[in-house]
Design an enzyme around this catalytic site. Structure first.
Site, mmCIF file in Angstrom:
data_model
loop_
_atom_site.group_PDB
_atom_site.id
_atom_site.type_symbol
_atom_site.label_atom_id
_atom_site.label_comp_id
_atom_site.label_asym_id
_atom_site.label_seq_id
_atom_site.Cartn_x
_atom_site.Cartn_y
_atom_site.Cartn_z
ATOM 1 N N LYS A 16 -9.556 34.847 -3.646
ATOM 2 C CA LYS A 16 -8.123 34.522 -3.560
ATOM 3 C C LYS A 16 -7.739 33.375 -4.477
ATOM 4 O O LYS A 16 -6.722 33.441 -5.167
ATOM 5 C CB LYS A 16 -7.726 34.143 -2.124
ATOM 6 N N ARG A 91 -2.520 32.538 8.279
ATOM 7 C CA ARG A 91 -3.873 32.942 8.633
ATOM 8 C C ARG A 91 -3.986 33.319 10.110
ATOM 9 O O ARG A 91 -5.064 33.640 10.583
ATOM 10 C CB ARG A 91 -4.783 31.747 8.371
ATOM 11 N N ARG A 128 -21.605 29.460 -3.854
ATOM 12 C CA ARG A 128 -20.399 28.852 -4.428
ATOM 13 C C ARG A 128 -20.551 27.349 -4.634
ATOM 14 O O ARG A 128 -21.069 26.632 -3.796
ATOM 15 C CB ARG A 128 -19.198 29.106 -3.509
ATOM 16 N N ARG A 159 -19.167 22.913 -1.127
ATOM 17 C CA ARG A 159 -18.227 22.558 -0.071
ATOM 18 C C ARG A 159 -18.955 22.355 1.242
ATOM 19 O O ARG A 159 -19.908 23.051 1.545
ATOM 20 C CB ARG A 159 -17.185 23.671 0.086
ATOM 21 N N ARG A 170 -16.321 30.920 9.935
ATOM 22 C CA ARG A 170 -15.095 31.220 9.184
ATOM 23 C C ARG A 170 -14.854 32.729 9.119
ATOM 24 O O ARG A 170 -13.719 33.178 9.241
ATOM 25 C CB ARG A 170 -15.192 30.613 7.779
HETATM 26 P P1 ADP Z 1 -11.767 29.508 3.206
HETATM 27 O O1 ADP Z 1 -10.677 30.538 3.190
HETATM 28 O O2 ADP Z 1 -12.874 29.844 2.296
HETATM 29 O O3 ADP Z 1 -12.222 29.114 4.583
HETATM 30 P P2 ADP Z 1 -9.858 27.440 2.440
HETATM 31 O O4 ADP Z 1 -10.103 26.467 1.369
HETATM 32 O O5 ADP Z 1 -8.720 28.381 2.306
HETATM 33 O O6 ADP Z 1 -11.230 28.188 2.575
HETATM 34 O O7 ADP Z 1 -9.687 26.684 3.842
HETATM 35 C C1 ADP Z 1 -10.613 25.710 4.260
HETATM 36 C C2 ADP Z 1 -10.321 25.286 5.710
HETATM 37 O O8 ADP Z 1 -9.007 24.708 5.785
HETATM 38 C C3 ADP Z 1 -10.301 26.398 6.745
HETATM 39 O O9 ADP Z 1 -11.586 26.750 7.210
HETATM 40 C C4 ADP Z 1 -9.443 25.736 7.837
HETATM 41 O O10 ADP Z 1 -10.176 24.750 8.557
HETATM 42 C C5 ADP Z 1 -8.391 25.007 7.037
HETATM 43 N N1 ADP Z 1 -7.201 25.856 6.795
HETATM 44 C C6 ADP Z 1 -6.715 26.219 5.577
HETATM 45 N N2 ADP Z 1 -5.620 26.980 5.720
HETATM 46 C C7 ADP Z 1 -5.407 27.105 7.057
HETATM 47 C C8 ADP Z 1 -4.446 27.792 7.857
HETATM 48 N N3 ADP Z 1 -3.456 28.515 7.301
HETATM 49 N N4 ADP Z 1 -4.536 27.707 9.200
HETATM 50 C C9 ADP Z 1 -5.504 26.997 9.780
HETATM 51 N N5 ADP Z 1 -6.461 26.341 9.099
HETATM 52 C C10 ADP Z 1 -6.422 26.387 7.754
#
Ligand code: ADP
Length: 216
Positions: A16, A91, A128, A159, A170
């Site tokens: 993404k 999400r 990654r 990360r 996740r």
């Molecule tokens: P990934 O999709 O690989 O988990 P992201 O960088 O998009 O990585 O998100 C990292 C973390 O940030 C998530 O695991 C969550 O803790 C938090 N997060 C990001 N976007 C949201 C969201 N829309 N709702 C809830 N938590 C979020």
């Protein structure tokens, strides 16, 4: 009029971030990546960062109201007046409902599912590496990953949530909380599914074709 709000949905590691950055450049709208915004908050030591750091490291979602407030503020900025590419939001169904209000009256333009098998994303996530400054993504497969970012010179790191336990959590959260969004957007006639296993340029081409078809 601009492209409006475009949402990318997909498992962690589906690609993404990379595709959203390309779409943002192509359409001249901001790439709003909630994970990047939250990680920046953690690094800056802000109050928001303090609230979310432990949840994020464990691979849990942060509370809906909190992330919705962050996105609402960001969408009010001038550069998002004609649209934005949303990466990582919504999400959960509650977030999708909240976005309906934020996006009103025009609404969401399109929701793209970047479809990649779980087996593939687990491999991608385990390998990654990311630039801690500009978030450019690298891989440790083949070994070794670069030590510094070729884009900005920043440090390339793993990360904190790309550990096996956090990856499992996740992906569980994705299936439970995020996968129901597919029906939410499907019934509105907004969902397009793109195979994210193809190589990067081909994936971009297919997303753009889907968006062009949606706007036609
Ligand atoms: P990934 O999709 O690989 O988990 P992201 O960088 O998009 O990585 O998100 C990292 C973390 O940030 C998530 O695991 C969550 O803790 C938090 N997060 C990001 N976007 C949201 C969201 N829309 N709702 C809830 N938590 C979020």
């Amino acid at each position: 009029m601009g492209v409006g709000l475009i949402i990318l949905i997909g498992k962690q590691g589906a690609g993404k971030g990379t595709q959203c950055a390309r779409l943002a450049a192509r359409y001249g709208v901001p790439h709003i990546a909630t994970g990047d915004m939250l990680r920046a908050a953690v690094r800056s030591g802000s109050e928001l960062g303090g609230k979310v750091a432990a949840l994020m490291d464990a691979g849990h979602l942060v509370p809906d109201e909190l992330i919705t407030a962050v996105v609402a503020d960001r969408l009010r900025e001038a550069d998002a007046a004609h649209g934005a590419i949303l990466d990582g939001y919504p999400r959960t169904l509650a977030q999708a409902e909240a976005l309906e209000e934020l996006a009103s009256p025009r609404g969401v333009t399109a929701a793209i599912l970047l479809d990649v098998p779980t087996e593939t994303v687990v491999k991608r996530l385990s390998a990654r590496r990311v630039c801690e400054d500009c978030q450019t993504v690298y891989s440790a497969d083949p070994w070794p990953p670069p030590a510094t970012c070729s884009n900005c010179g920043g440090r390339v790191v793993q990360r904190a949530d790309d550990t096996p336990a956090a990856i499992t959590e996740r992906l569980r959260a994705y299936e439970q909380e995020t996968a129901p969004l597919l029906d939410f957007y499907r019934v509105k006639g907004l969902l397009a599914i793109v195979d994210g296993s193809e190589e990067l340029d081909e994936v971009t081409r297919r997303i753009v074709a889907a968006l062009d078809a949606a706007r036609a």
